[in-house]
Design a protein around this motif. Structure first.
Motif, PDB file in Angstrom:
ATOM      1  N   ALA A 493       0.848  -1.194   0.000  1.00 44.99           N
ATOM      2  CA  ALA A 493       0.000   0.000   0.000  1.00 44.99           C
ATOM      3  C   ALA A 493       0.877   1.235   0.000  1.00 44.99           C
ATOM      4  CB  ALA A 493      -0.914   0.003   1.217  1.00 44.99           C
ATOM      5  N   ASP A 494       0.750   2.062  -1.040  1.00 46.89           N
ATOM      6  CA  ASP A 494       1.451   3.342  -1.126  1.00 46.89           C
ATOM      7  C   ASP A 494       0.473   4.449  -0.748  1.00 46.89           C
ATOM      8  OD1 ASP A 494       3.791   2.183  -2.039  1.00 46.89           O
ATOM      9  OD2 ASP A 494       3.297   2.482  -4.151  1.00 46.89           O
ATOM     10  N   TYR A 495       0.815   5.179   0.303  1.00 52.20           N
ATOM     11  CA  TYR A 495      -0.011   6.315   0.716  1.00 52.20           C
ATOM     12  C   TYR A 495       0.461   7.559  -0.026  1.00 52.20           C
ATOM     13  CZ  TYR A 495      -2.627   3.946   4.388  1.00 52.20           C
ATOM     14  OH  TYR A 495      -3.491   3.130   5.068  1.00 52.20           O
ATOM     15  N   ARG A 496      -0.335   7.987  -1.006  1.00 55.50           N
ATOM     16  CA  ARG A 496      -0.027   9.155  -1.822  1.00 55.50           C
ATOM     17  C   ARG A 496      -0.654  10.386  -1.169  1.00 55.50           C
ATOM     18  NH1 ARG A 496       3.728   9.190  -5.530  1.00 55.50           N
ATOM     19  NH2 ARG A 496       2.515  10.245  -7.150  1.00 55.50           N
ATOM     20  N   VAL A 497       0.152  11.402  -0.877  1.00 56.11           N
ATOM     21  CA  VAL A 497      -0.347  12.583  -0.171  1.00 56.11           C
ATOM     22  C   VAL A 497      -0.074  13.843  -0.984  1.00 56.11           C
ATOM     23  CG1 VAL A 497      -0.051  11.491   2.086  1.00 56.11           C
ATOM     24  CG2 VAL A 497       1.770  12.927   1.165  1.00 56.11           C
ATOM     25  N   VAL A 498      -0.943  14.841  -0.770  1.00 59.38           N
ATOM     26  CA  VAL A 498      -0.840  16.137  -1.446  1.00 59.38           C
ATOM     27  C   VAL A 498      -0.383  17.171  -0.417  1.00 59.38           C
ATOM     28  CG1 VAL A 498      -2.047  17.836  -2.870  1.00 59.38           C
ATOM     29  CG2 VAL A 498      -2.797  15.435  -2.879  1.00 59.38           C
ATOM     30  N   ASP A 499       0.650  17.959  -0.760  1.00 56.58           N
ATOM     31  CA  ASP A 499       1.136  18.933   0.224  1.00 56.58           C
ATOM     32  C   ASP A 499       0.103  20.015   0.503  1.00 56.58           C
ATOM     33  OD1 ASP A 499       1.393  20.157  -2.257  1.00 56.58           O
ATOM     34  OD2 ASP A 499       3.311  21.113  -1.799  1.00 56.58           O
ATOM     35  N   ALA A 512       4.376   7.001   2.520  1.00 56.14           N
ATOM     36  CA  ALA A 512       4.835   5.758   3.135  1.00 56.14           C
ATOM     37  C   ALA A 512       4.459   4.574   2.257  1.00 56.14           C
ATOM     38  CB  ALA A 512       4.231   5.587   4.527  1.00 56.14           C
ATOM     39  N   LYS A 513       5.273   3.537   2.314  1.00 56.00           N
ATOM     40  CA  LYS A 513       4.984   2.274   1.641  1.00 56.00           C
ATOM     41  C   LYS A 513       4.842   1.209   2.728  1.00 56.00           C
ATOM     42  CE  LYS A 513       7.235   1.313  -2.102  1.00 56.00           C
ATOM     43  NZ  LYS A 513       6.168   1.258  -3.121  1.00 56.00           N
TER      44      LYS A 513
END
Length: 526
Positions: A493-499, A512-513
């Protein structure tokens, strides 16, 4: 009363409640028009984009809605049905068209089109488009699922939730659209019932008065879906992959439970509102007629099998739940939340889920649903304070589902959920009050697309959750989504975040992975 094509049911009479309960929705009586328009629409009709969803090995649903003036009542369309040509091809240039036909876009369905395209081949990409009135829609890309027993080396998926339009830009969807996903899940709060404000909140867009009030009527809910679907990044994400969609509370009203509204409105009145909300949801999503609501009732829970690798159990934890314990909110565990007879799924859905687990049909058994199963103590120090709206308010359901998975020797159980407006990855136990209760599953709660605005890497509340809940292995308080790669050996699971979602061009990165190995329900953070 106003014209029957645009009635406003701001109050409920006994007759109106009876109509909702019988499945005949206010303002949804069949059009008396007999003329079908085949080549006339008052402007470009595909302003809300296109979408596909609910893939099967031989079928997928393709969707659009004709709306030349998307924020006007009925999208600016007149009352006549319109014939829409659709095509499905094996190539993006449509040189190898494999299925095509005509569908009727009717006013009583907001001129939406749901085509259940059959006769496709399993585990293949297809392209689709629509034609009407000399206009051609954008091209969408979709993919069927594998056959039930097909050996599948990997599945790529993404999931998202909680996309308050007025709280930011859909940068996460722009990133999602650039990825290659076999399927995308939306786990609830596709719209919010709250008014968007005169200036559209962070969007700074002048809004008509109809959009500034809370949704209650069918017109209101239709308008809110249209507003959200005008977003180009959301449209791009829909066009890039098939979606499987369930709903949570804000598609109807905050924290509703069964036939109980947030403010304890009369049941008949709330059921009319729920009927309006479900009807608008169906009109605007790529789902089958099996999900067409009957008044205030809808068949939301369903399954999707991806070969021998994954089975997705899409849940409905709103329609059949008991009322929130102890008046809702953040409370200490209490007699209501610990009542062994209480349920978040309802008895029939619980049996359906546990019976399915006993079949051992795939290596990974997935619960795709609304909110966290894990216990989430939000209080620093000895007191335990947990949210009554999550599974913490329905401890018996948690014990029965997770204990049932353990009893049935489920090989790998994974929960994917949303709702919290924060990322929380946890190891799941049937009974958090029992130190000997084993870890039997893992949970990856994804954050919101925009709800909560920009956020930060880790707020005080998130730090407390990490400190007080040793089974929680990761937390983050930014906006974004989760993308997963699943193989027979591992779930990643890759947690993709927007600044920042407060600006149009926020930066998206992997925060995080996290991985889970086959047969080992433990989360590894990389």
């Amino acid at each position: 009363m106003e014209n029957s094509t645009r009635r406003k049911f701001l109050t409920v009479t006994g007759a109106a409640a009876a109509l909702a309960l019988a499945g005949t929705l206010p303002g949804i009586t069949a059009s008396g028009a007999t003329t079908v328009d085949t080549d006339r629409v008052p402007g470009y009709p595909f302003t809300l984009g296109i979408a596909s969803g609910d893939p099967l090995p031989d079928a997928v649903v393709i969707w659009t809605r004709l709306a030349p003036k998307p924020l006007d009542p009925f999208g600016g369309m007149n009352d006549r049905p319109v014939s829409v040509r659709w095509e499905v091809a094996e190539d993006e240039r449509f040189r190898r068209i494999v299925r095509s036909g005509n569908a009727l876009a009717r006013r009583e369905e907001s001129h939406s089109v749901h085509v259940d395209v059959r006769g496709l081949r399993p585990w293949r990409h297809y392209f689709y488009r629509f034609h009407v009135g000399g206009h051609t829609s954008p091209v969408g890309r979709t993919r069927t699922s594998p056959t039930a027993h097909q050996s599948v080396p990997a599945v790529s998926l993404a999931y998202a939730s909680c996309q308050a339009w007025y709280e930011g830009f859909y940068t996460a969807y722009r990133d999602m659209a650039k990825q290659d996903h076999d399927v995308v899940f939306h786990l609830g709060d596709y719209i919010y019932e709250y008014g968007v404000g005169a200036d559209g909140g962070l969007r700074k867009q002048d809004m008509a008065v109809d959009f500034q009030r809370e949704t209650t009527t069918l017109d209101d809910y239709r308008g809110r879906y249209a507003l959200y679907k005008t977003d180009p990044d959301l449209q791009a994400a829909h066009a890039a992959a098939p979606w499987i969609i369930t709903n949570d509370d804000h598609e109807v009203e905050n924290n509703w439970a069964g036939d109980i509204s947030e403010n304890n409105d009369p049941v008949a009145q709330f059921l009319v509102r729920r009927a309006n909300a479900f009807r608008a949801w169906w009109e605007h999503q790529p789902v089958r007629t099996t999900q067409l609501p009957t008044g205030p009732d809808i068949q939301m829970y369903r399954r999707f099998q991806y070969g021998d690798l994954i089975r997705f159990n899409v849940l409905d934890t709103r329609q059949y739940r008991d009322d929130q314990a102890a008046g809702d909110g953040i409370k200490a565990p209490n007699p209501d939340s610990l009542d062994p007879n209480r349920t978040i799924t309802g008895a029939a859905q619980e049996k359906w889920l546990l019976d399915g687990m006993a079949q051992h049909s795939a290596r990974w058994e997935v619960l795709a649903h609304q909110t966290a199963i894990a216990q989430l103590d939000t209080a620093a120090g000895p007191p335990v304070l947990v949210p009554m709206d999550t599974w913490d308010g329905y401890v018996a359901s948690r014990k029965r589902i997770l204990g049932g998975a353990q009893d049935r020797k489920v090989r790998n159980l994974v929960s994917i959920a949303g709702d919290l407006h924060r990322s929380v990855a946890s190891e799941l136990r049937p009974d958090y009050a029992d130190p000997s209760s084993p870890v039997v599953a893992t949970e990856f709660v994804g954050t919101s697309i925009t709800s909560g605005q920009d956020g930060m890497d880790l707020d005080a509340g998130g730090q407390t959750i990490l400190d007080e809940n040793p089974h929680v292995k990761f937390g983050n308080f930014q906006r974004g989504y989760v993308r997963c790669e699943v193989t027979p050996r591992e779930w990643t699971a890759d947690y993709r975040v927007v600044d920042k979602v407060s600006i149009r061009d926020g930066k998206v990165t992997t925060r995080a992975k996290l991985t889970v190995e086959d047969r080992v329900p433990a989360i590894h953070v990389h």
